[in-house]
Write an enzyme that holds these catalytic residues in place. Sequence first.
Site, PDB file in Angstrom:
ATOM      1  N   GLN A 216      22.088   5.105   2.838  1.00  0.00           N
ATOM      2  CA  GLN A 216      21.671   6.094   1.848  1.00  0.00           C
ATOM      3  C   GLN A 216      22.854   6.597   1.013  1.00  0.00           C
ATOM      4  O   GLN A 216      22.809   7.661   0.403  1.00  0.00           O
ATOM      5  CB  GLN A 216      20.947   7.269   2.514  1.00  0.00           C
ATOM      6  N   SER A 217      23.915   5.828   0.949  1.00  0.00           N
ATOM      7  CA  SER A 217      25.115   6.266   0.231  1.00  0.00           C
ATOM      8  C   SER A 217      24.891   6.376  -1.279  1.00  0.00           C
ATOM      9  O   SER A 217      24.447   5.427  -1.935  1.00  0.00           O
ATOM     10  CB  SER A 217      26.245   5.264   0.493  1.00  0.00           C
ATOM     11  N   ASN A 218      25.248   7.531  -1.798  1.00  0.00           N
ATOM     12  CA  ASN A 218      25.249   7.725  -3.256  1.00  0.00           C
ATOM     13  C   ASN A 218      26.373   6.925  -3.899  1.00  0.00           C
ATOM     14  O   ASN A 218      26.237   6.393  -4.996  1.00  0.00           O
ATOM     15  CB  ASN A 218      25.451   9.203  -3.589  1.00  0.00           C
TER      16      ASN A 218
END
Length: 334
Positions: free
Chosen positions: A81-83
């Site tokens: 879920q890394s931006n």
Amino acid sequence: MSSSFDEIINKIPRYHLAQYPTPLIQAEQLRDQIGGPDIWFKRDDLISFAMGGNKVRGLEVLLQDALNTGKDTLITGAGVQSNHVRATAAVAAYKKLDCVAIYWGEEPGTVDGNYRVTKMLGAEIRFTGAPERSSVDGYINKVADELESRGKRPYPIPRGGACALGALGHVIAVRELQLQCEQFGLEPDAIIFPLGSGGTFAGWLLGLRLLGLDWKIESFTVSREPAEVAEQVAALATEAAGLLDVDMSFTRADAPVHGGFIGEGYGIPSPEGSAAIRTASRSAGLLLDPTYTGKAMAGYLDGLARGKFNHYDTVIFIHTGGEPAFFAGDGAWL
Ligand SMILES: *Cc1c(COP(=O)(O)O)cnc(C)c1O
């Protein structure tokens, strides 16, 4: 100071990906509901590139450096879920570079939130197969070596984008906010933001010192323990100063960090964070995210309740982005 500051920051390599300044908005209704000082939001979540967020500021500097040195592949990594990985994949797609995204752990069963966006952008996805977050670091180097041996020109970016060069993007942000405050006649006492891998805080620390601003930083760690991350912030800020040829060094005492709001762990929504998201979203018309800004707001609300911020008249909360993660998972945590 500011004209020489501008000379210094003009040396920072930067490829403009978005339109600046990002909006600075007052949230009077939220202030009335929670009490405490006037609260403003610096809307870096609205950075006009690839769903925005603070990572774009760092990537503008890293991209220019990659282009200056003739690189053809961006490699980076973090959790699914890394931006940061999502923004990196977008930068690569936009500049017709290749991108390898490395995630810790195993491939998840659902393709949602940031992971969905990153896949859609066409990044080559790999999983380390190990649950440790640090497994990403060695893997990034491994892929870089692999690509080099095939004649490619990889540009590895550390996990989460935390590096001195990337931090320079946030030095620019400090100047941007200072000019905006001058224009609005605003004199903030404190700046509030979530703290992950430390690149953002490092840039702020250096920027504030370079500009001689005495704004306090109230940072809330969402990942590592305060002492560890403060050390990392100070080291990155010192290294970033070196890149600008300015003689400044920082210790962890320069980088105060509030702990206590990580909850069960990085990326796992907390009940306090969920409550803070509800409060801020309903009374300010903005959405906070469960991994970063929601937990920082939870920390701010807790400090307010304990009277810790009563001496401030005006605070600015940096909305660092992260909304795509709000749309990951089943939302049961809400
Ligand atoms: C990465 C991130 C942060 C933290 O920034 P660091 O530079 O890693 O400390 C805060 N908010 C959001 C939304 C992020 O994606």
